[in-house]
Design a protein around this motif. Sequence first.
Motif, mmCIF file in Angstrom:
data_model
loop_
_atom_site.group_PDB
_atom_site.id
_atom_site.type_symbol
_atom_site.label_atom_id
_atom_site.label_comp_id
_atom_site.label_asym_id
_atom_site.label_seq_id
_atom_site.Cartn_x
_atom_site.Cartn_y
_atom_site.Cartn_z
ATOM 1 N N LEU A 414 0.813 -1.211 0.000
ATOM 2 C CA LEU A 414 0.000 0.000 0.000
ATOM 3 C C LEU A 414 0.848 1.262 0.000
ATOM 4 O O LEU A 414 0.566 2.210 -0.737
ATOM 5 C CB LEU A 414 -0.929 0.000 1.217
ATOM 6 C CG LEU A 414 -1.883 1.187 1.362
ATOM 7 C CD1 LEU A 414 -2.845 1.248 0.185
ATOM 8 C CD2 LEU A 414 -2.660 1.068 2.673
ATOM 9 N N PHE A 415 1.903 1.272 0.816
ATOM 10 C CA PHE A 415 2.662 2.500 1.027
ATOM 11 C C PHE A 415 4.004 2.547 0.298
ATOM 12 O O PHE A 415 4.584 3.618 0.160
ATOM 13 C CB PHE A 415 2.938 2.688 2.527
ATOM 14 C CG PHE A 415 1.706 2.819 3.359
ATOM 15 C CD1 PHE A 415 0.881 3.921 3.233
ATOM 16 C CD2 PHE A 415 1.371 1.838 4.264
ATOM 17 C CE1 PHE A 415 -0.253 4.047 4.015
ATOM 18 C CE2 PHE A 415 0.241 1.952 5.056
ATOM 19 C CZ PHE A 415 -0.583 3.051 4.920
ATOM 20 N N GLY A 416 4.537 1.419 -0.122
ATOM 21 C CA GLY A 416 5.897 1.396 -0.619
ATOM 22 C C GLY A 416 6.882 1.296 0.538
ATOM 23 O O GLY A 416 6.550 0.801 1.618
ATOM 24 N N ASP A 417 8.111 1.789 0.347
ATOM 25 C CA ASP A 417 9.146 1.667 1.367
ATOM 26 C C ASP A 417 8.967 2.629 2.527
ATOM 27 O O ASP A 417 9.448 2.383 3.629
ATOM 28 C CB ASP A 417 10.528 1.896 0.747
ATOM 29 C CG ASP A 417 10.910 0.789 -0.218
ATOM 30 O OD1 ASP A 417 10.246 -0.262 -0.197
ATOM 31 O OD2 ASP A 417 11.866 0.987 -0.988
ATOM 32 N N GLU A 418 8.294 3.777 2.284
ATOM 33 C CA GLU A 418 8.131 4.776 3.330
ATOM 34 C C GLU A 418 6.811 5.505 3.122
ATOM 35 O O GLU A 418 6.158 5.368 2.079
ATOM 36 C CB GLU A 418 9.298 5.777 3.325
ATOM 37 C CG GLU A 418 9.498 6.457 1.997
ATOM 38 C CD GLU A 418 10.712 7.364 1.955
ATOM 39 O OE1 GLU A 418 10.717 8.280 1.114
ATOM 40 O OE2 GLU A 418 11.649 7.162 2.748
ATOM 41 N N LEU A 419 6.436 6.286 4.124
ATOM 42 C CA LEU A 419 5.124 6.933 4.119
ATOM 43 C C LEU A 419 5.184 8.281 3.393
ATOM 44 O O LEU A 419 4.586 9.256 3.830
ATOM 45 C CB LEU A 419 4.651 7.122 5.564
ATOM 46 C CG LEU A 419 3.159 7.325 5.782
ATOM 47 C CD1 LEU A 419 2.370 6.105 5.371
ATOM 48 C CD2 LEU A 419 2.892 7.658 7.246
ATOM 49 N N SER A 420 5.906 8.339 2.293
ATOM 50 C CA SER A 420 6.111 9.612 1.602
ATOM 51 C C SER A 420 4.870 10.117 0.893
ATOM 52 O O SER A 420 4.774 11.299 0.561
ATOM 53 C CB SER A 420 7.257 9.478 0.595
ATOM 54 O OG SER A 420 6.980 8.436 -0.324
ATOM 55 N N GLY A 421 3.889 9.233 0.631
ATOM 56 C CA GLY A 421 2.691 9.659 -0.098
ATOM 57 C C GLY A 421 1.601 10.238 0.769
ATOM 58 O O GLY A 421 0.611 10.775 0.251
ATOM 59 N N LYS A 438 15.015 14.926 4.090
ATOM 60 C CA LYS A 438 16.332 15.254 4.610
ATOM 61 C C LYS A 438 17.287 14.172 4.164
ATOM 62 O O LYS A 438 16.995 12.981 4.324
ATOM 63 C CB LYS A 438 16.310 15.339 6.138
ATOM 64 C CG LYS A 438 17.648 15.717 6.748
ATOM 65 C CD LYS A 438 17.554 15.819 8.256
ATOM 66 C CE LYS A 438 18.901 16.191 8.862
ATOM 67 N NZ LYS A 438 18.828 16.300 10.345
ATOM 68 N N ASP A 439 18.407 14.598 3.583
ATOM 69 C CA ASP A 439 19.403 13.645 3.066
ATOM 70 C C ASP A 439 18.748 12.670 2.088
ATOM 71 O O ASP A 439 19.002 11.460 2.110
ATOM 72 C CB ASP A 439 20.073 12.874 4.202
ATOM 73 C CG ASP A 439 20.818 13.783 5.161
ATOM 74 O OD1 ASP A 439 21.319 14.829 4.701
ATOM 75 O OD2 ASP A 439 20.891 13.460 6.360
ATOM 76 N N ASP A 440 17.875 13.209 1.238
ATOM 77 C CA ASP A 440 17.183 12.420 0.206
ATOM 78 C C ASP A 440 16.287 11.339 0.792
ATOM 79 O O ASP A 440 15.948 10.359 0.110
ATOM 80 C CB ASP A 440 18.200 11.768 -0.750
ATOM 81 C CG ASP A 440 18.939 12.797 -1.585
ATOM 82 O OD1 ASP A 440 18.329 13.831 -1.912
ATOM 83 O OD2 ASP A 440 20.121 12.571 -1.893
ATOM 84 N N ARG A 441 15.886 11.522 2.047
ATOM 85 C CA ARG A 441 14.971 10.571 2.659
ATOM 86 C C ARG A 441 13.775 11.315 3.220
ATOM 87 O O ARG A 441 13.894 12.454 3.687
ATOM 88 C CB ARG A 441 15.649 9.775 3.781
ATOM 89 C CG ARG A 441 16.765 8.870 3.307
ATOM 90 C CD ARG A 441 17.261 7.996 4.431
ATOM 91 N NE ARG A 441 16.209 7.128 4.950
ATOM 92 C CZ ARG A 441 16.367 6.312 5.986
ATOM 93 N NH1 ARG A 441 17.524 6.272 6.621
ATOM 94 N NH2 ARG A 441 15.371 5.554 6.390
ATOM 95 N N CYS A 442 12.642 10.658 3.203
ATOM 96 C CA CYS A 442 11.429 11.215 3.774
ATOM 97 C C CYS A 442 11.563 11.292 5.294
ATOM 98 O O CYS A 442 12.062 10.358 5.930
ATOM 99 C CB CYS A 442 10.246 10.323 3.376
ATOM 100 S SG CYS A 442 8.710 10.681 4.221
ATOM 101 N N VAL A 443 11.133 12.417 5.869
ATOM 102 C CA VAL A 443 11.082 12.529 7.322
ATOM 103 C C VAL A 443 9.763 11.884 7.765
ATOM 104 O O VAL A 443 8.773 12.550 8.077
ATOM 105 C CB VAL A 443 11.181 13.992 7.785
ATOM 106 C CG1 VAL A 443 11.223 14.065 9.315
ATOM 107 C CG2 VAL A 443 12.406 14.660 7.194
ATOM 108 N N CYS A 444 9.757 10.578 7.723
ATOM 109 C CA CYS A 444 8.539 9.825 7.983
ATOM 110 C C CYS A 444 8.924 8.383 8.308
ATOM 111 O O CYS A 444 10.100 8.023 8.265
ATOM 112 C CB CYS A 444 7.595 9.857 6.777
ATOM 113 S SG CYS A 444 8.279 9.089 5.281
ATOM 114 N N SER A 445 7.928 7.580 8.617
ATOM 115 C CA SER A 445 8.189 6.188 8.977
ATOM 116 C C SER A 445 8.652 5.385 7.771
ATOM 117 O O SER A 445 8.099 5.515 6.673
ATOM 118 C CB SER A 445 6.920 5.538 9.538
ATOM 119 O OG SER A 445 6.568 6.083 10.778
ATOM 120 N N ALA A 446 9.671 4.563 7.994
ATOM 121 C CA ALA A 446 10.008 3.517 7.031
ATOM 122 C C ALA A 446 9.083 2.335 7.304
ATOM 123 O O ALA A 446 8.816 1.988 8.452
ATOM 124 C CB ALA A 446 11.465 3.107 7.183
#
Length: 492
Positions: A414-421, A438-446
């Motif tokens: 549903l979400f992929g690798d992280e909750l970026s959507g 931050k650092d090309d990563r979502c500031v969210c849950s993996a």
Amino acid sequence: MDAQPSTGDPTATHRRTIGPYVPVRRLGEGGMGIVYLARDPGGRQVALKVMRPELAAQEEFRARFRKEAEAAKRVARFCTAPLLDAGRDGDRHYLVTEYVDGPDLSSVIDAQGPLSGSNLDALAVGVATALAAIHEAGIVHRDLKPSNILLSPLGPRVIDFGVAHLADTLAERTGTVIGTPSYMSPEQARGESVTSAADVFAWGCVVAYAATGRPPFGSGPMPEVLYRVAHHVPYLTGMDERLRTLVEQALDKDPARRPSAQRLLDRLLGREEVAVEAATRIVSDIWATPAETTRRAGAAPDGADGPDRTGPGGTERSDAGAGGAGRRRGRRWVPVAVAGGALAVAAAILIFALHPFGGGTTPPKGPLASRDIKVNGHPLHVTVDAVKRRGTSVTVQWTITMTGSEGSWWPRDLFGDELSGAGLVDPPSGSKFLPARKDDRCVCSALPTQWLHPGDVLPLYATYTGVPQDLETIGVDVPGFGLFADVPVYDG
């Protein structure tokens, strides 16, 4: 020469010397030996553990005793109760550790509830500091848990790192599992080889317990707990999202993906290659002395669960520590004033690293919104637990519970690798905000890399920037769950 027995102390079993140490009173007994409060030749208080004669009679045990004691002596004295001496008096083998005057973490949580604020931050940093020092000496703790963390006036102190492999002898003789199920790593649960990554997993469990008052994989019969450790996601609802991010990484099922203890320390303090000496000073500077509760002293404990009423620290575990009616209620945590520029800067480093947006009011208890849906036929219950605003930054916390009675669900479908959507929608303008990066990563849950089963709980979060500060409500748009309209925003 042995001293004469004393009748003045009813708790003392004898006053004979053990090596150069004079026992003052017996503190407890466990599977590996008896622990005494003792005095060294200079009159200082120490914790003295005398190994059981039947263990000391085994050549394998004696070899391990010498090896592990020498290794433990190399551990730097930072956020630990260091091993001071190890010796033999006739057929008695003993270990001596520094006496730590303070309750253990489990006693404090039982009496006063979860930690918060600077004390929770200091605990996370202090235990990571201790593990960094222990691992630097080539030791794996293997049984880090709340009762192995003493809360001294200067901050948390980790004990029971000097005899980890000694417990193997006992385990091989009795079939005992080494470790405490609620704080064991998946690889320990599977009977695989244990590395320092297992201690990092235990760090995540301990910090989650300190923040929420419950182990992240629950408690109960050992097989059930170990199954949840190996297969379920941790329950972290209510944790501050900044600290929770590190806890989630530490609780990764794959030990290769967990950060090292040194990396945890660097992330907690926002620096690179933080020295354990500096981290220890920061912890002491911001630590709030715990109230007088169940008192315990640091010692080299057993490392194996069982009928041992001494507790892993090797000192007496009263009914208070065991949850009995005799528990003494302590006072509240009393903050220690931070005076002087250097101390204020040290405290600010830790507070800013973990809480970069400052403080604010606490959102109300209970979910702000909830919904029941089905995803690929799997019934799920989602709640929006908190929407916290700090300036123009907003952090949202969700919880997804798999409510069905059978089957399994792969969240990454549903979400992929992280909750970026997951997005926020500004009601007046219709503008949509996506999680900050931050650092090309979502500031969210993996997202976890394992299946969820009925009853599993998945906590999630995401942080957004540039959100107007005057918004009182906002829309929360979660992939697969639709739009939650008019969710209240609180300062936090």
